[in-house]
Design an enzyme around this catalytic site. Structure first.
Site, PDB file in Angstrom:
ATOM      1  N   LYS A  13       0.832  -1.211   0.000  1.00 15.78           N
ATOM      2  CA  LYS A  13       0.000   0.000   0.000  1.00 15.78           C
ATOM      3  C   LYS A  13       0.870   1.267   0.000  1.00 15.78           C
ATOM      4  O   LYS A  13       0.636   2.176  -0.772  1.00 15.78           O
ATOM      5  CB  LYS A  13      -0.912   0.039   1.247  1.00 15.78           C
ATOM      6  CG  LYS A  13      -1.829  -1.162   1.385  1.00 15.78           C
ATOM      7  CD  LYS A  13      -2.780  -1.012   2.564  1.00 15.78           C
ATOM      8  CE  LYS A  13      -2.119  -0.969   3.941  1.00 15.78           C
ATOM      9  NZ  LYS A  13      -1.434  -2.222   4.349  1.00 15.78           N
ATOM     10  N   ARG A  88      -9.427   0.803   9.231  1.00 15.58           N
ATOM     11  CA  ARG A  88      -9.011  -0.563   9.536  1.00 15.58           C
ATOM     12  C   ARG A  88     -10.102  -1.327  10.283  1.00 15.58           C
ATOM     13  O   ARG A  88      -9.913  -2.498  10.601  1.00 15.58           O
ATOM     14  CB  ARG A  88      -7.767  -0.523  10.417  1.00 15.58           C
ATOM     15  CG  ARG A  88      -6.469  -0.902   9.692  1.00 15.58           C
ATOM     16  CD  ARG A  88      -5.390  -0.748  10.717  1.00 15.58           C
ATOM     17  NE  ARG A  88      -4.134  -1.368  10.450  1.00 15.58           N
ATOM     18  CZ  ARG A  88      -3.098  -0.765   9.874  1.00 15.58           C
ATOM     19  NH1 ARG A  88      -3.199   0.440   9.399  1.00 15.58           N
ATOM     20  NH2 ARG A  88      -1.949  -1.397   9.763  1.00 15.58           N
ATOM     21  N   ARG A 127      11.801  -5.774   4.768  1.00 15.61           N
ATOM     22  CA  ARG A 127      11.773  -4.411   4.219  1.00 15.61           C
ATOM     23  C   ARG A 127      12.500  -3.393   5.105  1.00 15.61           C
ATOM     24  O   ARG A 127      12.623  -3.573   6.300  1.00 15.61           O
ATOM     25  CB  ARG A 127      10.335  -3.967   3.930  1.00 15.61           C
ATOM     26  CG  ARG A 127       9.493  -3.747   5.151  1.00 15.61           C
ATOM     27  CD  ARG A 127       8.050  -3.462   4.755  1.00 15.61           C
ATOM     28  NE  ARG A 127       7.240  -3.214   5.929  1.00 15.61           N
ATOM     29  CZ  ARG A 127       5.938  -2.955   5.905  1.00 15.61           C
ATOM     30  NH1 ARG A 127       5.286  -2.928   4.761  1.00 15.61           N
ATOM     31  NH2 ARG A 127       5.285  -2.732   7.016  1.00 15.61           N
ATOM     32  N   ARG A 161      11.439  -0.665  10.627  1.00 19.66           N
ATOM     33  CA  ARG A 161      10.407  -0.435  11.636  1.00 19.66           C
ATOM     34  C   ARG A 161      10.523  -1.466  12.743  1.00 19.66           C
ATOM     35  O   ARG A 161      10.760  -2.643  12.466  1.00 19.66           O
ATOM     36  CB  ARG A 161       9.030  -0.558  10.988  1.00 19.66           C
ATOM     37  CG  ARG A 161       8.613   0.699  10.290  1.00 19.66           C
ATOM     38  CD  ARG A 161       7.372   0.501   9.476  1.00 19.66           C
ATOM     39  NE  ARG A 161       6.287  -0.167  10.192  1.00 19.66           N
ATOM     40  CZ  ARG A 161       5.079  -0.343   9.683  1.00 19.66           C
ATOM     41  NH1 ARG A 161       4.802   0.105   8.470  1.00 19.66           N
ATOM     42  NH2 ARG A 161       4.141  -0.959  10.357  1.00 19.66           N
ATOM     43  N   ARG A 172      -0.334  -8.648  13.480  1.00 18.28           N
ATOM     44  CA  ARG A 172      -0.924  -7.645  12.577  1.00 18.28           C
ATOM     45  C   ARG A 172      -1.786  -8.330  11.514  1.00 18.28           C
ATOM     46  O   ARG A 172      -2.828  -7.803  11.112  1.00 18.28           O
ATOM     47  CB  ARG A 172       0.185  -6.803  11.936  1.00 18.28           C
ATOM     48  CG  ARG A 172       0.778  -5.806  12.953  1.00 18.28           C
ATOM     49  CD  ARG A 172       2.183  -5.374  12.613  1.00 18.28           C
ATOM     50  NE  ARG A 172       2.289  -4.628  11.395  1.00 18.28           N
ATOM     51  CZ  ARG A 172       3.437  -4.450  10.728  1.00 18.28           C
ATOM     52  NH1 ARG A 172       4.563  -4.994  11.187  1.00 18.28           N
ATOM     53  NH2 ARG A 172       3.457  -3.744   9.639  1.00 18.28           N
TER      54      ARG A 172
HETATM   55  P1  AMP Z   1       0.956   0.463   9.411  1.00 14.46           P
HETATM   56  O1  AMP Z   1       2.105   1.384   9.208  1.00 14.46           O
HETATM   57  O2  AMP Z   1      -0.233   0.837   8.563  1.00 14.46           O
HETATM   58  O3  AMP Z   1       1.337  -0.992   9.242  1.00 14.46           O
HETATM   59  O4  AMP Z   1       0.490   0.657  10.926  1.00 14.46           O
HETATM   60  C1  AMP Z   1       1.358   0.336  12.000  1.00 14.46           C
HETATM   61  C2  AMP Z   1       0.567   0.169  13.286  1.00 14.46           C
HETATM   62  O5  AMP Z   1      -0.089   1.407  13.599  1.00 14.46           O
HETATM   63  C3  AMP Z   1      -0.552  -0.861  13.227  1.00 14.46           C
HETATM   64  O6  AMP Z   1      -0.092  -2.167  13.510  1.00 14.46           O
HETATM   65  C4  AMP Z   1      -1.492  -0.333  14.318  1.00 14.46           C
HETATM   66  O7  AMP Z   1      -1.020  -0.635  15.620  1.00 14.46           O
HETATM   67  C5  AMP Z   1      -1.389   1.169  14.144  1.00 14.46           C
HETATM   68  N1  AMP Z   1      -2.390   1.689  13.177  1.00 14.46           N
HETATM   69  C6  AMP Z   1      -2.148   2.260  11.967  1.00 14.46           C
HETATM   70  N2  AMP Z   1      -3.292   2.620  11.356  1.00 14.46           N
HETATM   71  C7  AMP Z   1      -4.296   2.271  12.202  1.00 14.46           C
HETATM   72  C8  AMP Z   1      -5.707   2.364  12.138  1.00 14.46           C
HETATM   73  N3  AMP Z   1      -6.343   2.881  11.063  1.00 14.46           N
HETATM   74  N4  AMP Z   1      -6.427   1.896  13.194  1.00 14.46           N
HETATM   75  C9  AMP Z   1      -5.819   1.380  14.287  1.00 14.46           C
HETATM   76  N5  AMP Z   1      -4.490   1.242  14.398  1.00 14.46           N
HETATM   77  C10 AMP Z   1      -3.717   1.681  13.366  1.00 14.46           C
END
Ligand code: AMP
Length: 218
Positions: A13, A88, A127, A161, A172
């Site tokens: 994404k 989400r 990554r 990360r 996740r």
């Molecule tokens: P991402 O970078 O999108 O993989 O997000 C990393 C982490 O941030 C996720 O595993 C969640 O803990 C939190 N997070 C990101 N976006 C959301 C969302 N829309 N709702 C809830 N938690 C989120």
């Protein structure tokens, strides 16, 4: 053009959102990036989110909905934005519908990037990004042209990360299937959903997205 890229962690994404931002100027809105910035800054939101993110669980709907609502109000979003990692949950999708209606904005399309779960752990664990410009790389699938030097800005500093480890990725993925996958039905029922093959090469995925946007007149 306002769109959502929907897919599990590692679906690509962020990579595709960055390409769309470069090509069309639509703004990438990644709640994950915003939360990581808040954690690094030690803000109140960051303090609340830190432990939850480390476990691979979801931060509360109120927090993420609030940060997206504020961000969408910035003038740079008026010509289009790409939601990456939001919504989400169904509650977040409903909040987004209400928020857009209130702001007289609309959602044009939701693009679901479908990928095999087995491939995702490998994609996520391998990554890393340039510490200066944020360009994304992968130890197997996308190495810099010159080892140890960023293709884009020639920096020699890279970072990973903290939540991109095998254990957290499994959490996740569980969150994705339990809480996020119902959005496929949610947007499908509203005639907003297109599904593409996220297993293809970065370029081929980009072409599939382009075709969908062409079909919408962009
Ligand atoms: P991402 O970078 O999108 O993989 O997000 C990393 C982490 O941030 C996720 O595993 C969640 O803990 C939190 N997070 C990101 N976006 C959301 C969302 N829309 N709702 C809830 N938690 C989120």
């Amino acid at each position: 053009m306002n769109l959502i890229l929907l897919g599990p962690p590692g679906a690509g994404k962020g990579t595709q959102a960055k390409t769309l931002q470069e090509k069309f100027g639509f703004i990438q809105l990644s709640t994950g990036d915003m939360l990581r910035t808040a954690v690094a800054a030690g803000s109140e939101i960051g303090q609340k989110a830190k432990a939850v993110m480390e476990r691979g669980e979801l931060v509360s709907d109120e927090i993420v909905t609030g940060i997206i609502s504020e961000r969408i109000d910035q003038p740079d979003c008026k010509d289009g934005f790409i939601l990456d990692g939001f919504p989400r949950t169904v509650a977040q999708a409903q909040a987004l519908d209400d928020m857009l209606a209130e702001k007289n904005m609309k959602l044009n399309i939701v693009i679901e990037m479908r990928v095999d779960d087995e491939k995702l752990v490998d994609r996520v664990v391998g990554r890393y990004t340039c510490a200066d410009c944020g360009e994304g790389y992968h130890v197997t699938y996308k190495r810099p042209a010159v080892e140890g030097v960023c293709d884009k800005c020639q920096s020699k500093e890279f970072k990973r990360r903290e939540d991109d480890n095998a254990e957290t990725v499994r959490g996740r993925l569980q969150s994705y299937h339990a809480q996020t996958a119902p959005l496929i039905t949610y947007y499908g029922a509203r005639g907003k959903l297109k599904t593409i093959d996220g297993m293809a090469s970065i370029k081929a995925v980009s072409e599939q997205i382009q075709e969908i946007l062409n079909g919408l007149g962009k």
